[in-house]
Design an enzyme around this catalytic site. Structure first.
Site, PDB file in Angstrom:
ATOM      1  N   GLN A   1      15.987  63.914  17.830  1.00  0.00           N
ATOM      2  CA  GLN A   1      16.540  64.790  16.788  1.00  0.00           C
ATOM      3  C   GLN A   1      16.950  66.163  17.350  1.00  0.00           C
ATOM      4  O   GLN A   1      16.837  67.178  16.670  1.00  0.00           O
ATOM      5  CB  GLN A   1      15.534  64.948  15.646  1.00  0.00           C
ATOM      6  CG  GLN A   1      15.474  63.744  14.724  1.00  0.00           C
ATOM      7  CD  GLN A   1      16.803  63.510  13.988  1.00  0.00           C
ATOM      8  OE1 GLN A   1      17.510  64.448  13.654  1.00  0.00           O
ATOM      9  NE2 GLN A   1      17.135  62.250  13.753  1.00  0.00           N
ATOM     10  N   SER A   2      17.425  66.176  18.583  1.00  0.00           N
ATOM     11  CA  SER A   2      17.804  67.433  19.222  1.00  0.00           C
ATOM     12  C   SER A   2      18.938  68.146  18.488  1.00  0.00           C
ATOM     13  O   SER A   2      20.022  67.580  18.286  1.00  0.00           O
ATOM     14  CB  SER A   2      18.236  67.146  20.666  1.00  0.00           C
ATOM     15  OG  SER A   2      18.933  68.248  21.207  1.00  0.00           O
ATOM     16  N   ASN A   3      18.706  69.412  18.135  1.00  0.00           N
ATOM     17  CA  ASN A   3      19.758  70.245  17.542  1.00  0.00           C
ATOM     18  C   ASN A   3      20.747  70.674  18.611  1.00  0.00           C
ATOM     19  O   ASN A   3      21.934  70.827  18.356  1.00  0.00           O
ATOM     20  CB  ASN A   3      19.149  71.495  16.900  1.00  0.00           C
ATOM     21  CG  ASN A   3      18.110  71.136  15.858  1.00  0.00           C
ATOM     22  OD1 ASN A   3      18.419  70.487  14.871  1.00  0.00           O
ATOM     23  ND2 ASN A   3      16.862  71.530  16.091  1.00  0.00           N
TER      24      ASN A   3
END
Ligand SMILES: *Cc1c(COP(=O)(O)O)cnc(C)c1O
Length: 325
Positions: A75-77
């Protein structure tokens, strides 16, 4: 001390606003709380990676690269904003994400795919090895890939937060606002390194407190110090030591990266319900949980002014629905 800023591609909506959080301050009986809205930078919903990518993209284009490659958690921004920056500039984008492809494509994974990024899941391999494989595959295909480290945290990315401190100082002067503390989520360190260097360069009086998301304080502190010093050199300032300005608190790492506990749940809900502001469960929710705890412990006086630097992340919220409600 005048930094020599390299070129940047305007990708973010700047300056980001500063809001006062009256209702949250009153509820906590604590210091005057302010919030710097870097969740409103734009670039596929916003976040701190937009400021770093302005400098990274300028470097990539100057080198004639045609494809961005970076890595992160599922879920890396940072990966989502890198995919958006690539799309904006007409470059390809490959993302190396930890773990296995999730059955449900939600949160940032959904956005990565909509933004046209190619996703590579590490499975049993390390991110570094997977990244090497992706880079050599792209080279074989005749592409010119531009590798970006996790979080965009090298001297080029950190430069975005040196400039952000100049922006903040200008805003505070215009508003005649005297901030005593800045609280920010810190993980790959580029944000805190840039801010600390900016504090040194522009003579900012506020103490910067980095809330560690996933690393022991001494390790993160050493890393931030090295990155800030290297960034100073990158900006033509010679060797500057900022280690005395780096304050890291690792009391809130909980069960580890992206493990949502009661503290993060409370912080996300409290900020949403008292201010109408969305935090994320991994970074800003954890940093706000730290700030709330410090307020409850009496770390600040009622009169002091504390600025929470909102670094974004709400795009991940749907992926954590089960842990948040
Ligand atoms: C990446 C990220 C951070 C941490 O910034 P670093 O520069 O990696 O320390 C904080 N908050 C959010 C929402 C992020 O995506």
């Amino acid at each position: 001390m005048k930094p020599n800023y390299p070129n940047r591609i305007p990708l973010a909506y700047l300056p980001t606003p500063i809001d006062k959080m009256d209702r949250l301050s009153r509820h906590l009986g604590g210091p005057e709380l302010y919030i710097k809205r870097d969740d409103q930078t734009g670039l596929a919903t916003g976040g701190n990676k937009a400021r770093k990518l302005e400098f990274l993209l300028a470097d990539a284009l100057a080198q004639g690269c045609d494809h961005l490659v970076t890595a992160g958690a599922a879920q890396s921004n940072h990966c989502r904003q890198t995919a958006a920056a690539a799309a904006r500039c007409g470059l390809g984008c490959s993302l190396v994400l930890s773990g296995k492809a999730p059955r449900q494509k939600t949160g940032n994974v959904l956005l990565d795919l909509l933004l046209g990024a190619h996703l590579y899941w590490t499975g049993g391999k390390s991110r570094a090895d997977t990244m090497k494989d992706v880079l050599s595959e792209l080279h074989t295909m005749g592409r010119k890939p531009y590798p970006i480290p996790v979080g965009g945290s090298n001297v080029i990315g950190a430069t975005g937060y040196v400039l952000a401190m100049a922006e903040l100082l200008e805003q505070l002067e215009a508003q005649r606002l005297h901030i005593d503390f800045i609280v920010v989520a810190s993980s790959s360190g580029g944000t805190q390194a840039g801010m600390v260097l900016g504090k040194k360069i522009y003579g900012h009086r506020a103490n910067i407190l980095g809330i560690s998301i996933d690393r022991p304080a001494d390790e993160l502190q050493t890393h931030v110090a090295a990155l800030a010093t290297a960034t100073a050199t990158h900006l033509g300032l010679g060797t500057l030591s900022v280690s005395d300005l780096i304050d890291v608190n690792d009391d809130y790492v909980g069960e580890g990266y992206a493990v949502v506990g009661e503290a993060e749940r409370e912080a996300v809900q409290m900020t949403a319900q008292f201010e109408g502001i969305l935090l994320d469960p991994v970074y800003t929710g954890r940093a706000m949980a730290g700030l709330i705890d410090l307020i409850r412990w009496g770390a600040f006086t009622r009169q002091q002014k504390v600025l929470f630097w909102h670094t974004g992340g709400a795009a991940a919220l749907p992926a954590f629905a089960n842990q948040l409600l």
